[in-house]
Write a protein that holds these residues in place. Structure first.
Motif, PDB file in Angstrom:
ATOM      1  N   ARG A 155       0.817  -1.171  -0.050  1.00 35.22           N
ATOM      2  CA  ARG A 155       0.173   0.039  -0.038  1.00 35.22           C
ATOM      3  C   ARG A 155       1.034   1.292  -0.011  1.00 35.22           C
ATOM      4  NH1 ARG A 155      -5.202   1.919   1.117  1.00 35.22           N
ATOM      5  NH2 ARG A 155      -4.975   4.381   0.885  1.00 35.22           N
ATOM      6  N   GLN A 156       1.807   1.295   0.711  1.00 36.02           N
ATOM      7  CA  GLN A 156       2.787   2.364   0.921  1.00 36.02           C
ATOM      8  C   GLN A 156       3.527   2.651  -0.702  1.00 36.02           C
ATOM      9  OE1 GLN A 156       3.164   4.784   3.468  1.00 36.02           O
ATOM     10  NE2 GLN A 156       4.135   5.843   1.705  1.00 36.02           N
ATOM     11  N   VAL A 157       3.874   1.409  -1.295  1.00 31.55           N
ATOM     12  CA  VAL A 157       4.544   1.707  -2.489  1.00 31.55           C
ATOM     13  C   VAL A 157       3.271   2.266  -3.583  1.00 31.55           C
ATOM     14  CG1 VAL A 157       5.133   0.182  -4.597  1.00 31.55           C
ATOM     15  CG2 VAL A 157       6.447  -0.221  -2.063  1.00 31.55           C
ATOM     16  N   PRO A 181      -5.731 -11.787  -5.142  1.00 32.53           N
ATOM     17  CA  PRO A 181      -6.710 -11.219  -4.401  1.00 32.53           C
ATOM     18  C   PRO A 181      -6.483 -10.192  -3.335  1.00 32.53           C
ATOM     19  CG  PRO A 181      -6.953 -13.449  -4.748  1.00 32.53           C
ATOM     20  CD  PRO A 181      -5.687 -13.239  -5.275  1.00 32.53           C
ATOM     21  N   LYS A 182      -5.365 -10.406  -2.514  1.00 35.59           N
ATOM     22  CA  LYS A 182      -4.905  -9.583  -1.504  1.00 35.59           C
ATOM     23  C   LYS A 182      -4.404  -8.241  -2.273  1.00 35.59           C
ATOM     24  CE  LYS A 182      -3.402 -11.680   2.576  1.00 35.59           C
ATOM     25  NZ  LYS A 182      -2.049 -12.154   3.009  1.00 35.59           N
ATOM     26  N   ALA A 183      -3.558  -8.099  -3.350  1.00 39.56           N
ATOM     27  CA  ALA A 183      -3.279  -7.050  -3.990  1.00 39.56           C
ATOM     28  C   ALA A 183      -4.257  -6.332  -4.551  1.00 39.56           C
ATOM     29  CB  ALA A 183      -2.002  -7.574  -4.990  1.00 39.56           C
ATOM     30  N   GLN A 218      -7.609  -1.465  -5.034  1.00 39.46           N
ATOM     31  CA  GLN A 218      -8.881  -0.953  -5.066  1.00 39.46           C
ATOM     32  C   GLN A 218      -8.981  -0.019  -3.944  1.00 39.46           C
ATOM     33  OE1 GLN A 218     -11.019  -4.622  -5.110  1.00 39.46           O
ATOM     34  NE2 GLN A 218     -11.234  -4.486  -7.310  1.00 39.46           N
ATOM     35  N   ARG A 219      -8.707  -0.315  -2.785  1.00 38.86           N
ATOM     36  CA  ARG A 219      -8.824   0.384  -1.631  1.00 38.86           C
ATOM     37  C   ARG A 219      -8.096   1.793  -1.815  1.00 38.86           C
ATOM     38  NH1 ARG A 219      -8.058  -3.001   2.145  1.00 38.86           N
ATOM     39  NH2 ARG A 219      -5.641  -2.438   2.388  1.00 38.86           N
ATOM     40  N   ALA A 220      -6.705   1.623  -2.187  1.00 42.26           N
ATOM     41  CA  ALA A 220      -5.930   2.855  -2.412  1.00 42.26           C
ATOM     42  C   ALA A 220      -6.564   3.830  -3.370  1.00 42.26           C
ATOM     43  CB  ALA A 220      -4.659   2.324  -2.703  1.00 42.26           C
ATOM     44  N   GLN A 277     -12.864   9.036  -4.466  1.00 35.03           N
ATOM     45  CA  GLN A 277     -13.586   9.420  -3.160  1.00 35.03           C
ATOM     46  C   GLN A 277     -13.113  11.028  -2.922  1.00 35.03           C
ATOM     47  OE1 GLN A 277     -13.253   7.022   0.207  1.00 35.03           O
ATOM     48  NE2 GLN A 277     -14.895   5.835  -0.410  1.00 35.03           N
ATOM     49  N   PRO A 278     -11.867  11.442  -2.765  1.00 39.11           N
ATOM     50  CA  PRO A 278     -11.670  12.782  -2.679  1.00 39.11           C
ATOM     51  C   PRO A 278     -11.992  13.717  -3.834  1.00 39.11           C
ATOM     52  CG  PRO A 278      -9.610  11.487  -2.030  1.00 39.11           C
ATOM     53  CD  PRO A 278     -10.690  10.666  -2.719  1.00 39.11           C
ATOM     54  N   PHE A 279     -11.669  12.947  -5.178  1.00 42.45           N
ATOM     55  CA  PHE A 279     -12.008  13.772  -6.591  1.00 42.45           C
ATOM     56  C   PHE A 279     -13.628  13.891  -6.500  1.00 42.45           C
ATOM     57  CE2 PHE A 279     -10.986  13.557 -11.444  1.00 42.45           C
ATOM     58  CZ  PHE A 279     -11.327  14.820 -11.548  1.00 42.45           C
ATOM     59  N   VAL A 280     -14.337  12.959  -6.066  1.00 40.45           N
ATOM     60  CA  VAL A 280     -15.846  13.268  -6.038  1.00 40.45           C
ATOM     61  C   VAL A 280     -16.228  14.217  -5.131  1.00 40.45           C
ATOM     62  CG1 VAL A 280     -18.152  12.002  -5.532  1.00 40.45           C
ATOM     63  CG2 VAL A 280     -16.383  10.749  -7.016  1.00 40.45           C
TER      64      VAL A 280
END
Length: 189
Positions: free
Chosen positions: A63-65, A114-116, A121-123, A130-133
């Motif tokens: 996620r950090q990457v 699936p994990k990645a 998707q969450r990132a 979400q911020p753009f919307v």
């Protein structure tokens, strides 16, 4: 007679940065499932436990990457009324952005896991959509954001992969003007 072992002081920020760089290279070249924490640790010359201490799990490091490749927040740092013109100018005349290509490679290589995929998707949702919307607001903002994002990503990636647009100066201006109108229309609703 005993001698004290002198160890070199560790620069935590530099070590953390080196781990992140090594992880980015690994996740760009290999899929999520192929990359091991031990491999990244070996690339940096640190103990794998240190990676866990700085980043937590492999999923957290991944996620950090992704976050480090850029979130698109800069799109929203400006007047909404000039969005189309600003972004169109950057799409046509802006420099190649390596982080964007790294992001694309990471997504393509790791989306079968699936994990990645869940992390990706969450990132994307939390760091971009979400911020753009919320920034766009208004009726059907989510649909308009998806249209704008698709246009921006498509043009940006095709330009970067082709190492340019291969258009005359006049055609570049025409393209910029048309993109500006389309993007502003998506933002304004």
């Amino acid at each position: 007679m005993s001698f004290a072992v002198c160890s070199r002081p560790r620069n935590a920020a530099a070590t953390r940065g080196a781990i992140l760089d090594a992880a980015t290279k690994r996740f760009t070249a290999e899929s999520y499932d192929q990359v091991g924490m031990r491999d990244i640790a070996k690339d940096v010359g640190v103990d794998p436990a240190l990676i866990s201490r700085y980043f937590g799990s492999k999923e957290d490091l991944f996620r950090q990457v992704i976050d480090d490749c850029g979130s698109g927040q800069d799109l929203m740092s400006g007047d909404r009324a000039t969005f189309g013109e600003r972004i169109a100018h950057d799409l046509v005349y802006g420099p190649r952005k390596e982080g964007k290509l790294a992001w694309l490679l990471i997504m393509m290589r790791s989306s079968t896991s699936p994990k990645a995929l869940e992390v990706i998707q969450r990132a994307s949702r939390e760091g971009f959509y979400q911020p753009f919307v919320e920034w766009v607001v208004g009726e059907h903002a989510a649909v308009r954001v998806r249209l704008a994002a698709g246009l921006m990503m498509g043009l940006s990636i095709s330009k970067d992969l082709a190492h340019g647009l291969e258009l005359s100066p006049e055609e570049c201006e025409m393209l910029k003007d048309r993109i500006a109108v389309l993007l502003q229309g998506f933002i304004d609703g």
